[in-house]
Design an enzyme around this catalytic site. Sequence first.
Site: not given
Ligand code: HC1
Length: 570
Positions: A279, A282, A299, A319, A358, A361, A366, A504
């Site tokens: 990132e 980028e 993220c 990103s 998550k 996600e 994809e 998080c």
């Molecule tokens: Fe997160 Fe991440 S920090 S998004 O907050 O970018 O869920 O903990 O795992 O993927 O590393 C959540 C936390 C986590 C991702 C990372």
Amino acid sequence: TFALTIDGQRIEVEPGTMILDAAAQVGVKIPTLCYLKDIGHDVGACRICTVEVEGEKELKTACNTPAAAGMVVRTNTPAIREARKVTMELILTNHPMECPICVRNGLCELQDLAATFGIREVRFPRTQPVYPVDDSSVAIIRDPNKCILCRRCVTVCQQVQSVSAIEFKKVDGEAVVAPVLRAPLAETNCVNCGQCILVCPVGAIYERDETARVWAALADPQKHVVVQTAPATHVSIGDMFGMPTGTDITGKMVAALRRFGFDAVFDTNFTADLTIMEEGSELLERINNGGVLPQITSCSPGWIKYVEHFYPELLPHLSTCKSPQQMLGALAKTYYAKKKGIDPADVFVVSIMPCTAKKFEAARPEMNDSGHQDVDVVLTSRELGRMIKEAGLDFANLPDEDYDEPMGIGSGAGQIFGATGGVMEAALRTAYELVTGRTLDRIDFEDIRGLKGIKEAAVPVDGLDVKVLVSHGLSNAEILMNKLRAGELKDYHFIEIMCCPGGCIGGGGQPIKTGTLDRERRIAGTYSRDKALQLRKSHENPQVKKLYEEYLEKPLGHRSHELLHTTYVA
Ligand code: HC1
């Protein structure tokens, strides 16, 4: 300040203090099932907190009646006790008595209060119809039968997250909390953040439990089962085992997972470091080659879904990096499988995440650049906590163990991803050194830490003032997105947006209860773990360097593009 009397005790309070909070100051806990100061929820819906105010004919709800000078309040009289019991019984009338098989058994405010009040019978007949359970979402399940209409979820969804997927409405004379237009949750704007779960006093809304799939995979001799743990889980899971909130339980979590029989235990902090490499590169490319700026972090999956729903025209700002969880999944089924000589089809990837989004996600169609679904199952912190209990492990007394190679080292920069401002701080630590070639002496970026909704910093990097913004909680993201849309953020280079309040560490998959104080303590735990680590900069992570040498070649290289980057759905 002014004085009032509560149960014979005189107390001085600030103007605007509600009776319920004033009573707490003299050690009187007035019961409630709806009031929640953290999210500004004081609608007086449950009517459990009624008190007598001298000179008033009717009982008052203590959560939203302001204390007044000279007021005389009584909180424990026969009339109040009877009123509260009747109210409790009316709530219980329509509440399924399924406590032993409810996900919130032992963590339920209604159950606690029924015990506190000594309720032994319910004298009234049921009035509500039986509603179908909504399990349309891959992440979150709603059981309207258990809903007690406190409306906390509505407040958090509307006010804190600016999503408004659920509402409180009267339908045919019946009050209900339900998704907008009565649609299944999966068909609404719901971003799967799970903040509704954290505030629900009962078990009316909860994560989709996938622990059985993980036990089954672990028992399957054909499968090579690996697991990764998110940054925020390192400082939260101890809550479920009586440890002080914010305790660093990293080594014990690794030990517990190994005892379950996982073939390898990896750290998402490792791919957080990798994310910084990708990132950050980028960002520099965008700055040097006239790309779309400001760049925005990608993220946090609740945040991604929010932009896709509400600001699709701003997607080019995101990103293209996948989240660290998805990067690790893709690498487990390629880089790691190849190194170990295992068929990627046999590799089963489990994630331990503080987050319900998550789950969504990982299920996105994809997310299969490894040739298979990159992450097979996502468990929340709560689900892992329940598995540890089910396995009978004495968690607090487990030894501290280390993660496995080749994806087991995470820097302090990777660790702070879990707190709001952390991704940006990690990026600045690396960007500065990579661009200037000089060592950054002061690596603590205090301006962008903490629970302030929108934070800002400018960091001089080789003649350019890199201007950054950080926000957490989607109502703050909304403020920034409206400014971006209006062309007011042209001077900025990089924005970190996290879906959940606090980042998080305050995710919707975290232990019950997670309030403001818990968030503060987990943030403190996060930065003290960062400080205690030798390795605090992502670009110095030896395993990340090795990954580039052995497999990816360089940031933004061909393999990186294939495995670690993605596109969004407008
Ligand atoms: Fe997160 Fe991440 S920090 S998004 O907050 O970018 O869920 O903990 O795992 O993927 O590393 C959540 C936390 C986590 C991702 C990372």
